[in-house]
Design a protein around this motif. Structure first.
Motif, PDB file in Angstrom:
ATOM      1  N   TYR A   1     -63.226  55.877 -41.414  1.00 31.22           N
ATOM      2  CA  TYR A   1     -64.459  55.689 -40.667  1.00 31.22           C
ATOM      3  C   TYR A   1     -65.619  54.433 -41.404  1.00 31.22           C
ATOM      4  N   GLY A   2     -65.433  54.037 -40.535  1.00 33.96           N
ATOM      5  CA  GLY A   2     -66.994  52.361 -41.221  1.00 33.96           C
ATOM      6  C   GLY A   2     -66.696  51.009 -40.327  1.00 33.96           C
ATOM      7  N   VAL A   3     -66.898  49.461 -41.373  1.00 33.69           N
ATOM      8  CA  VAL A   3     -66.580  48.320 -41.251  1.00 33.69           C
ATOM      9  C   VAL A   3     -65.492  47.985 -41.793  1.00 33.69           C
TER      10      VAL A   3
ATOM     11  N   PHE B   1     -64.416  38.159 -38.741  1.00 36.94           N
ATOM     12  CA  PHE B   1     -64.237  39.125 -37.731  1.00 36.94           C
ATOM     13  C   PHE B   1     -64.838  40.373 -38.776  1.00 36.94           C
ATOM     14  N   SER B   2     -65.406  41.296 -38.425  1.00 43.43           N
ATOM     15  CA  SER B   2     -65.047  42.478 -38.466  1.00 43.43           C
ATOM     16  C   SER B   2     -65.738  43.253 -36.918  1.00 43.43           C
ATOM     17  N   PHE B   3     -65.952  44.732 -37.260  1.00 47.05           N
ATOM     18  CA  PHE B   3     -65.953  45.664 -35.790  1.00 47.05           C
ATOM     19  C   PHE B   3     -66.289  46.814 -37.056  1.00 47.05           C
ATOM     20  N   LEU B   4     -66.928  47.770 -36.330  1.00 49.97           N
ATOM     21  CA  LEU B   4     -67.028  49.396 -36.576  1.00 49.97           C
ATOM     22  C   LEU B   4     -66.087  50.251 -36.199  1.00 49.97           C
TER      23      LEU B   4
ATOM     24  N   HIS C   1     -59.195  32.665 -31.759  1.00 46.65           N
ATOM     25  CA  HIS C   1     -59.421  33.895 -31.105  1.00 46.65           C
ATOM     26  C   HIS C   1     -60.271  34.662 -31.686  1.00 46.65           C
ATOM     27  N   ILE C   2     -60.561  35.919 -31.972  1.00 44.98           N
ATOM     28  CA  ILE C   2     -60.290  37.138 -32.826  1.00 44.98           C
ATOM     29  C   ILE C   2     -60.811  37.853 -31.714  1.00 44.98           C
ATOM     30  N   SER C   3     -60.015  39.631 -31.408  1.00 48.90           N
ATOM     31  CA  SER C   3     -60.615  40.760 -31.054  1.00 48.90           C
ATOM     32  C   SER C   3     -59.771  41.617 -31.273  1.00 48.90           C
ATOM     33  N   VAL C   4     -60.522  42.897 -30.750  1.00 47.30           N
ATOM     34  CA  VAL C   4     -60.245  44.504 -31.129  1.00 47.30           C
ATOM     35  C   VAL C   4     -60.061  45.434 -30.278  1.00 47.30           C
ATOM     36  N   GLU C   5     -59.151  45.683 -30.232  1.00 38.64           N
ATOM     37  CA  GLU C   5     -58.927  46.908 -28.967  1.00 38.64           C
ATOM     38  C   GLU C   5     -58.685  48.363 -29.862  1.00 38.64           C
ATOM     39  N   GLN C   6     -60.167  48.847 -30.164  1.00 40.22           N
ATOM     40  CA  GLN C   6     -59.841  50.338 -30.998  1.00 40.22           C
ATOM     41  C   GLN C   6     -58.854  51.602 -31.077  1.00 40.22           C
ATOM     42  N   HIS C   7     -58.368  52.135 -31.739  1.00 37.42           N
ATOM     43  CA  HIS C   7     -57.718  53.257 -30.927  1.00 37.42           C
ATOM     44  C   HIS C   7     -56.065  52.889 -30.443  1.00 37.42           C
ATOM     45  N   GLY C   8     -55.885  51.486 -29.939  1.00 34.15           N
ATOM     46  CA  GLY C   8     -55.036  50.334 -29.275  1.00 34.15           C
ATOM     47  C   GLY C   8     -53.845  50.435 -29.577  1.00 34.15           C
TER      48      GLY C   8
END
Length: 485
Positions: A317-319, A343-346, A253-260
């Motif tokens: 900034y982007g994907v 896995f991708s995030f924006l 399982h993958i997750s991301v915390e933006q600016h974390g």
């Protein structure tokens, strides 16, 4: 279990054991060799074999030189069977550039012969009980797991290590859904999971060693599946169906915390199902594709029960796209290789909020707050951005058109003035100004005529003045003479 149908061999005298009695050979094999080494070295006596009277159907494979014509079978009574005589009922015939596969129902007992460009070390293979022996699948498998599995073929219980035979059969494994309504693969079509090869490529260790290797990438939906091993030839196919297995979802399982990560970093966090995966054995090999197309590879080799973390630089900034391959052990100690789905995030550029002065709420400093608000807006409306270039463009077009029209009018006037019919007086004046080319018909020009006229007038004036002087002198003389008289 595969249904019995074919294969035992001959054409090589060494296949028949000299210590086995003839009767025992015929009882155990439907086909036996004829002749000794000397007889089989004679061209007309080569490729002879005997078919037992108890055989109801026989399928034989003849390996021949590449590109040669199909073989011709000679019955015990001397009649011949050609490839063109195969009727699809009593005689089935399949030929390629390197071999012939012939199936005959109720063949005539006795000695047969195959005539053709058969390879010297070839053999006639009679299919009796062809089966594929593959290792069973693990009890716990995952979607996206990469497996290596080996298998080998047997004919009549004996392993087949004749390398040319791999061109005759196709070995594969398919998954068929159990159509369990509670599973994600309900109603899914059959999936080909792997094709077994003996060519020394991929995960196959040694080419042409009789051991076929299949590489599985279980990139199918999780759920209940029935693994089915397929052995196919141009004339028939056999299946071996195993018990249903449960394919679990991908355990990573993958997750991301933006600016974390602080200081312009995103924090990528990777976890696994603790009920299936030993977290302390989890290794990660991955890559990050940034919005501008740059790719960064990374690895995580920590040995702990904690969630794996990796910091991603936030300079665009982007994907962002993350692709991982995970290596771990299951709870029962089995090594697994997992192809993790992408896995991708924006990330979006933050909007700058206007700064409002505290006195604005009381209405005492509205002008200053309005100025600050205008300064804090970095983005102009789309209408304002597009209107200005449009006006400048239209003005430029009108200016260019006006200049062109003016030039056309002035140029047209000049052309008309030059090309119009000129009056006679002007022509004569121009001809007078032009100096004469010859002395005979030449006329004084305008300037010359003016000079001559000026000269004549001057002469006339001088003559007139001289005449007046003379007249005055004569009158004076007359007066003087009158007075003296």
């Amino acid at each position: 279990m595969l249904k019995p149908l074919l294969f035992s061999a001959l054409l090589l005298p060494a296949i028949v054991s000299a210590q086995t009695p003839q009767a025992e050979q015929q009882a155990s094999n439907p086909l036996t060799t004829l002749g000794d080494d000397f007889q089989n070295s004679i061209k007309l006596l080569q490729n002879r074999f005997r078919i037992d009277h108890e055989v109801d159907e026989i399928t034989m494979v003849f390996f021949r030189e590449y590109g040669s014509l199909p073989v011709v079978l000679v019955r015990p009574d001397g009649s011949k069977i050609y490839q063109t005589q195969a009727d699809g009922e009593d005689v089935f015939w399949f030929d390629t550039a390197t071999y012939d596969m012939v199936s005959i129902k109720k063949p005539m007992p006795g000695p047969w012969q195959a005539v053709g460009s058969i390879e010297p070390d070839s053999r006639v293979m009679v299919i009796s009980d062809l089966s594929l022996h593959a290792e069973p699948l693990p009890s716990v498998i995952f979607s996206g797991e990469i497996l290596k599995q080996t298998a080998y073929l047997t004919n009549g219980g004996e392993p087949i290590n004749y390398t040319e035979f791999r061109d005759v059969v196709t070995l594969s494994m398919q998954f068929f859904s159990t159509n369990n309504p509670d599973s994600n693969n309900f109603g899914a079509d059959a999936q080909t999971i792997a094709t077994f090869e003996d060519n020394g490529q991929g995960m196959d260790e040694t080419p042409l060693d009789g051991t076929f290797t299949g590489q599985f990438n279980l990139s199918v939906a999780a759920g209940e599946w029935i693994p089915t091993f397929m052995v196919s030839t141009p004339m028939f196919s056999r299946e071996q169906v195993d018990d249903a297995v449960m394919l679990y979802p991908n355990p990573i399982h993958i997750s991301v915390e933006q600016h974390g990560g602080g200081g312009g970093y995103h924090k990528l966090m990777i976890d696994a199902d603790r009920e299936h995966i030993n977290m302390s054995t989890l290794l990660i090999d991955g890559k990050v594709k940034f919005p501008n197309g740059d790719i960064q590879n990374f690895s995580i080799t920590d040995s702990s029960m904690d969630i794996r973390e990796h910091l991603i630089v936030n300079y665009e900034y982007g994907v962002y796209r993350i692709k991982l391959t995970a290596f771990a052990n299951t709870i029962d100690g089995r090594d697994v290789i997992l192809d993790v789905p992408e896995f991708s995030f924006l990330t979006e550029e933050p909007m700058i909020a206007p700064v409002v002065d505290e006195q604005t709420a009381d209405g005492t400093n509205q002008e200053s707050s309005q100025d600050v608000t205008n300064e804090q807006q970095p983005v102009l409306p789309a209408e304002a951005v597009t209107t200005e270039p449009e006006m400048a463009t239209s003005t430029l077009i009108l200016l260019i058109v006006g200049i062109n029209l003016f030039l056309l009018i002035v140029g047209g006037a000049l052309i008309w003035f030059v090309t119009r019919d000129k009056p006679v007086t002007v022509t004569e004046a121009l001809s007078e100004i032009t100096p004469p080319k010859t002395e005979e018909n030449s006329k004084p020009g305008l300037m010359m005529r003016l000079k001559q006229r000026f000269t004549r007038n001057k002469v006339n004036v001088e003559d007139a003045s001289d005449t007046d002087v003379k007249q005055k002198k004569s009158s004076a003389k007359k007066d003087a003479s009158n007075k003296s008289a």
